[in-house]
Scaffold this motif. Structure first.
Motif, mmCIF file in Angstrom:
data_model
loop_
_atom_site.group_PDB
_atom_site.id
_atom_site.type_symbol
_atom_site.label_atom_id
_atom_site.label_comp_id
_atom_site.label_asym_id
_atom_site.label_seq_id
_atom_site.Cartn_x
_atom_site.Cartn_y
_atom_site.Cartn_z
ATOM 1 N N ARG A 56 -2.767 2.053 0.422
ATOM 2 C CA ARG A 56 -1.301 1.910 0.606
ATOM 3 C C ARG A 56 -0.853 1.135 -0.408
ATOM 4 N NH1 ARG A 56 -1.513 -1.637 6.561
ATOM 5 N NH2 ARG A 56 -2.461 -0.050 7.724
ATOM 6 N N ASP A 100 -6.551 -5.300 7.963
ATOM 7 C CA ASP A 100 -5.218 -5.027 8.669
ATOM 8 C C ASP A 100 -5.029 -6.017 9.925
ATOM 9 O OD1 ASP A 100 -2.720 -4.115 9.068
ATOM 10 O OD2 ASP A 100 -3.570 -2.118 9.786
ATOM 11 N N LYS A 109 -5.325 -1.758 -0.746
ATOM 12 C CA LYS A 109 -4.021 -2.037 -1.288
ATOM 13 C C LYS A 109 -3.907 -1.848 -2.555
ATOM 14 C CE LYS A 109 -2.326 -6.323 -1.544
ATOM 15 N NZ LYS A 109 -1.806 -7.679 -0.869
#
Length: 155
Positions: A56, A100, A109
């Motif tokens: 992400r 998460d 990340k």
């Protein structure tokens, strides 16, 4: 054995509803790996990161974890991933393994840097931060709390 036709029809209906549910769940869940260019990163600890996990950037999935292996020279975990072609990451991008939430899975990340040069397919991310479990954090807090107050000796 004499079967009731109503039981047969209800059984077929239950199987049909289950099949429709499975098709719906498969099509709405984003289970496919993101296609893009390959990059890798090395970590000393990956936690619960799995192949197929998300990569992400700003909370948006821009890639997928495609593989994990142990480097026999450094004994670090090498994580292979793909990143969308439209996302050109600076060479000083940092990769952090995070979770998460308390019960959620782990993901990578990406925190982009400021360099003008961008990563090329097959490059390695140089700046990484290992997974830190809840147990590790609690241990650090307990260690800090048990240290004597004040750092110096006066006398």
């Amino acid at each position: 054995m004499n079967r009731n036709p109503l039981e047969t029809i209800l059984g077929a209906l239950v199987l049909l509803v289950a099949a429709v549910f499975l098709v719906f769940a498969y099509t709405t869940a984003d289970l496919r790996q993101v296609q893009g260019y390959p990059v890798r990163a090395s970590f000393t600890k990956v936690g619960g990161l799995t192949v197929g996990g998300e990569v992400r950037l700003a909370g948006i999935q821009v890639g997928s974890v495609t593989g994990q292996r142990l480097d026999p020279q450094t004994f670090e975990a090498v994580v292979d991933m793909t990143v969308l072609e439209s996302v050109q990451l600076p060479v000083d991008t940092r990769a952090v393994i995070t979770s998460d939430g308390l019960l959620g899975g782990s993901y990578i990340k990406l925190i982009p840097g400021n360099e003008a040069d961008t990563l090329q397919p097959g490059d390695s991310l140089q700046y990484t931060q290992d997974y830190q479990s809840l147990e590790d954090l609690v241990g650090e807090i307990i260690f800090l709390a048990t240290q004597p107050a004040g750092g110096g000796g006066g006398g």
